[in-house]
Design a protein around this motif. Sequence first.
Motif, short mmCIF file in Angstrom:
data_model
loop_
_atom_site.label_atom_id
_atom_site.label_comp_id
_atom_site.label_asym_id
_atom_site.label_seq_id
_atom_site.Cartn_x
_atom_site.Cartn_y
_atom_site.Cartn_z
N MET A 155 53.62 35.23 83.43
CA MET A 155 54.08 36.34 84.26
C MET A 155 53.69 37.68 83.65
SD MET A 155 57.84 35.08 85.54
CE MET A 155 58.01 33.85 86.84
N TYR A 156 53.83 37.79 82.32
CA TYR A 156 53.39 39.01 81.64
C TYR A 156 51.89 39.21 81.88
CZ TYR A 156 57.70 39.86 78.96
OH TYR A 156 58.99 40.15 78.59
N ALA A 157 51.12 38.13 81.76
CA ALA A 157 49.67 38.20 81.94
C ALA A 157 49.31 38.61 83.36
CB ALA A 157 49.02 36.87 81.59
N THR A 177 64.74 38.79 74.80
CA THR A 177 64.96 37.87 73.68
C THR A 177 63.87 36.81 73.62
OG1 THR A 177 67.35 38.19 73.79
CG2 THR A 177 66.57 36.21 72.67
N ILE A 178 63.52 36.27 74.78
CA ILE A 178 62.46 35.25 74.83
C ILE A 178 61.13 35.85 74.41
CG2 ILE A 178 61.14 33.75 76.38
CD1 ILE A 178 63.72 33.33 77.98
N LYS A 179 60.88 37.08 74.84
CA LYS A 179 59.63 37.75 74.46
C LYS A 179 59.53 37.89 72.94
CE LYS A 179 59.25 42.21 74.86
NZ LYS A 179 59.12 43.57 75.40
N LYS A 180 60.61 38.31 72.31
CA LYS A 180 60.61 38.45 70.85
C LYS A 180 60.35 37.11 70.18
CE LYS A 180 63.78 42.42 70.76
NZ LYS A 180 65.13 42.88 70.39
N MET A 182 58.68 34.58 71.44
CA MET A 182 57.27 34.24 71.64
C MET A 182 56.38 34.99 70.66
SD MET A 182 56.62 33.82 75.75
CE MET A 182 57.08 35.49 76.18
N PHE A 183 56.67 36.29 70.49
CA PHE A 183 55.88 37.10 69.55
C PHE A 183 55.92 36.49 68.15
CE2 PHE A 183 55.90 41.54 71.77
CZ PHE A 183 55.28 40.97 72.87
N LYS A 184 57.11 36.04 67.75
CA LYS A 184 57.28 35.46 66.41
C LYS A 184 56.49 34.16 66.28
CE LYS A 184 60.80 34.17 63.01
NZ LYS A 184 62.26 34.06 62.74
N LYS A 185 56.56 33.31 67.30
CA LYS A 185 55.83 32.04 67.27
C LYS A 185 54.32 32.25 67.22
CE LYS A 185 58.97 28.88 69.78
NZ LYS A 185 59.07 28.01 70.98
N LEU A 186 53.85 33.20 68.01
CA LEU A 186 52.41 33.42 68.15
C LEU A 186 51.85 34.38 67.11
CD1 LEU A 186 52.32 33.78 72.04
CD2 LEU A 186 51.66 31.78 70.70
N LYS A 187 52.76 34.98 66.31
CA LYS A 187 52.36 35.93 65.26
C LYS A 187 51.59 37.11 65.86
CE LYS A 187 52.24 32.30 61.74
NZ LYS A 187 51.41 31.56 60.75
N ILE A 188 52.16 37.66 66.93
CA ILE A 188 51.57 38.83 67.57
C ILE A 188 52.63 39.94 67.62
CG2 ILE A 188 49.91 37.52 68.92
CD1 ILE A 188 51.79 37.73 71.30
N GLU A 189 52.21 41.14 68.03
CA GLU A 189 53.13 42.28 67.96
C GLU A 189 53.35 42.98 69.30
OE1 GLU A 189 51.67 44.88 64.97
OE2 GLU A 189 52.04 43.48 63.31
N ASN A 190 52.54 42.67 70.31
CA ASN A 190 52.70 43.40 71.57
C ASN A 190 52.22 42.59 72.77
OD1 ASN A 190 49.76 43.89 71.81
ND2 ASN A 190 50.10 45.21 70.03
N ILE A 191 52.51 43.11 73.95
CA ILE A 191 52.17 42.44 75.20
C ILE A 191 50.65 42.31 75.37
CG2 ILE A 191 52.20 42.69 77.72
CD1 ILE A 191 54.76 41.59 76.68
N VAL A 192 49.92 43.31 74.92
CA VAL A 192 48.46 43.26 75.06
C VAL A 192 47.89 42.02 74.36
CG1 VAL A 192 46.29 44.41 74.47
CG2 VAL A 192 48.23 45.76 75.27
N GLU A 193 48.39 41.74 73.15
CA GLU A 193 47.93 40.56 72.42
C GLU A 193 48.34 39.28 73.14
OE1 GLU A 193 47.99 40.89 67.86
OE2 GLU A 193 49.55 42.29 68.49
N LEU A 194 49.53 39.28 73.72
CA LEU A 194 50.00 38.10 74.46
C LEU A 194 49.10 37.83 75.66
CD1 LEU A 194 52.10 35.88 75.00
CD2 LEU A 194 53.46 37.59 76.25
#
Length: 214
Positions: free
Chosen positions: A166-168, A189-192, A194-206
């Motif tokens: 959905m973010y994409a 909370t879910i976004k945070k 996901m960021f931790k699991k994927l080792k990313i820092e922002n929506i652009v990277e996701l």
Amino acid sequence: MINNNGDTLFFLLADDHTLIRQGMVFVLDEIEINYKAFHASNFRQIIDCITTHPIHIAIIDAHFPEGNSLQIISEIKEKKPDIKILIFSGIDENTHALKYLNAGADGFLSKLNEEEEIKQAILTMIKTGEYISPLTRTLLMHSLTNRNLVNPLLSLTDREMEIASMYAAGYGNLEIANMLDVKQNTISTIKKRMFKKLKIENIVELIELVKNHS
């Protein structure tokens, strides 16, 4: 193996920076092979070149102003399966090499390597049709037992993957919360997580991850 019976080897040098392409020409000259190089600075020129010339090896950057090269790899292989593709890029080999190999590239070479390593990589491509650096070889071995190295999105739950998609698609926290009938802070909370699991820092990277691995 590239079998051209000693005839001229045809290279495609694809990078949106002229200096990088010219630098590769100097490397090819020093290898002392019989070759002809064609240049491309964008995706359209890449496709035009492989369509009109008998390219043996395409040396392609991982990123162009139009986007990353994952899609162009599959397009090249579909049109000309025999072309060998070497991704030559400054992006981190640890985190990106496997996804380009998985997309169909025959090798991944970091621009951070010394000139001698670049020469050896090209010679290996000529002799064997592929180039796997020691680092990428180790990553490949580890990927046999850890599929997340090839596709980090596999670490997400179905719900997390739904939200990532959905973010994409361009939706924001409030829109996603309304569509899923949950509170907005739940999505945050879910976004945070996901960021931790994927080792990313922002929506652009996701979004980039979703585009690359969906």
